[in-house]
Scaffold this motif. Structure first.
Motif, PDB file in Angstrom:
ATOM      1  N   MET A   1       8.082  33.464  73.973  1.00  0.00           N
ATOM      2  CA  MET A   1       8.729  34.722  73.643  1.00  0.00           C
ATOM      3  C   MET A   1       8.078  35.883  74.391  1.00  0.00           C
ATOM      4  SD  MET A   1      10.937  36.418  71.811  1.00  0.00           S
ATOM      5  CE  MET A   1      11.214  37.960  71.020  1.00  0.00           C
ATOM      6  N   HIS A   2       6.755  35.838  74.528  1.00  0.00           N
ATOM      7  CA  HIS A   2       6.030  36.948  75.150  1.00  0.00           C
ATOM      8  C   HIS A   2       6.480  37.177  76.591  1.00  0.00           C
ATOM      9  CE1 HIS A   2       2.789  39.812  75.527  1.00  0.00           C
ATOM     10  NE2 HIS A   2       2.369  39.195  76.602  1.00  0.00           N
ATOM     11  N   HIS A   5      10.064  38.472  76.680  1.00  0.00           N
ATOM     12  CA  HIS A   5      10.058  39.879  76.264  1.00  0.00           C
ATOM     13  C   HIS A   5       9.682  40.782  77.434  1.00  0.00           C
ATOM     14  CE1 HIS A   5       7.124  43.056  74.768  1.00  0.00           C
ATOM     15  NE2 HIS A   5       8.296  43.571  74.464  1.00  0.00           N
ATOM     16  N   VAL A   9      12.291  43.457  79.199  1.00  0.00           N
ATOM     17  CA  VAL A   9      11.972  44.884  79.162  1.00  0.00           C
ATOM     18  C   VAL A   9      11.737  45.413  80.581  1.00  0.00           C
ATOM     19  CG1 VAL A   9      10.305  46.604  78.349  1.00  0.00           C
ATOM     20  CG2 VAL A   9      11.135  44.831  76.798  1.00  0.00           C
ATOM     21  N   ILE A  37      15.080  45.079  71.296  1.00  0.00           N
ATOM     22  CA  ILE A  37      13.990  44.171  71.665  1.00  0.00           C
ATOM     23  C   ILE A  37      12.691  44.618  71.004  1.00  0.00           C
ATOM     24  CG2 ILE A  37      12.554  43.365  73.592  1.00  0.00           C
ATOM     25  CD1 ILE A  37      15.145  43.579  75.337  1.00  0.00           C
ATOM     26  N   GLY A  38      12.428  45.914  71.034  1.00  0.00           N
ATOM     27  CA  GLY A  38      11.199  46.442  70.433  1.00  0.00           C
ATOM     28  C   GLY A  38      11.108  46.154  68.949  1.00  0.00           C
ATOM     29  N   VAL A  41      10.422  42.374  68.457  1.00  0.00           N
ATOM     30  CA  VAL A  41       9.046  42.016  68.834  1.00  0.00           C
ATOM     31  C   VAL A  41       8.042  42.531  67.807  1.00  0.00           C
ATOM     32  CG1 VAL A  41       7.222  42.503  70.542  1.00  0.00           C
ATOM     33  CG2 VAL A  41       9.482  41.770  71.292  1.00  0.00           C
ATOM     34  N   ARG A  42       8.192  43.782  67.402  1.00  0.00           N
ATOM     35  CA  ARG A  42       7.238  44.344  66.439  1.00  0.00           C
ATOM     36  C   ARG A  42       7.420  43.737  65.048  1.00  0.00           C
ATOM     37  NH1 ARG A  42       2.852  45.639  67.595  1.00  0.00           N
ATOM     38  NH2 ARG A  42       2.664  47.316  66.106  1.00  0.00           N
ATOM     39  N   GLY A  87       8.627  49.512  70.948  1.00  0.00           N
ATOM     40  CA  GLY A  87       8.223  48.121  71.139  1.00  0.00           C
ATOM     41  C   GLY A  87       6.733  47.935  71.323  1.00  0.00           C
ATOM     42  N   LEU A 161       3.007  46.985  79.583  1.00  0.00           N
ATOM     43  CA  LEU A 161       3.433  45.631  79.216  1.00  0.00           C
ATOM     44  C   LEU A 161       2.627  44.562  79.943  1.00  0.00           C
ATOM     45  CD1 LEU A 161       7.324  45.790  79.081  1.00  0.00           C
ATOM     46  CD2 LEU A 161       5.769  45.293  77.201  1.00  0.00           C
TER      47      LEU A 161
END
Length: 167
Positions: A1-2, A5, A9, A37-38, A41-42, A87, A161
């Motif tokens: 996922m990281h 992401h 982004v 997305i943010g 993710v958070r 995010g 990021l």
């Protein structure tokens, strides 16, 4: 996922920077996707993390809105920076603001010096894209047009990021 992401982004920020450079607008769809997305993710890190990021992003939005009301930033810059900050953790958000300001400072100096350094090229229909882009930017610089600050915001977001742990 990281990694996904960061890839998503980064791609969205590149689209925002390109559109800001070429049209001086930042698409709402890009900002809405960044917000989505943010939040995901958070929230994956916990609702407390998501809440802290929301508060930090809202504070940034309020501060930038005041700056925009004075004519220093555009509304698209405000929404893009706030969407990116949503995010990030509050600490990463501060890093984002700092890095963006540094890139923005370099961009601002380049735009101040630009009218004295750019050639007087006329946009030529059918000319290669870089030549046309340089000609249009040179024209904007001579007329003291707005700085495409979305480039600085995108650069700050991407650099923060890429500095995240695990990347």
């Amino acid at each position: 996922m990281h990694s996904l992401h960061i890839l998503l982004v980064t791609g969205l920020l590149c689209v925002a920077a390109w559109r800001d450079l070429t049209t001086r607008t930042i698409p709402d769809a890009v900002c809405l996707l960044l917000v989505s997305i943010g939040v995901v993710v958070r929230a994956a890190e916990g609702w407390q993390a998501a809440g802290l990021s929301l508060v930090a992003a809202l504070l940034l939005f309020c501060v930038l809105l005041l700056v925009a009301m004075r004519g220093v930033l555009g509304g698209g810059d405000v929404k893009l920076a706030s969407a990116v900050a949503l995010g990030l953790s509050p600490t990463q958000g501060w890093d984002f603001v700092y890095v963006t300001a540094m890139i923005g400072g370099v961009l601002g100096v380049a735009y101040l010096a630009g009218p004295h350094l750019t050639p007087r090229l006329a946009p030529i229909a059918g000319a290669a894209l870089p030549r046309r882009l340089i000609a249009v930017e040179a024209w904007r610089l001579r007329r003291r047009g707005p700085v495409p600050y979305g480039i600085a915001i995108a650069g700050g977001g991407i650099l923060v990021l890429l500095a995240l742990p695990g990347h």
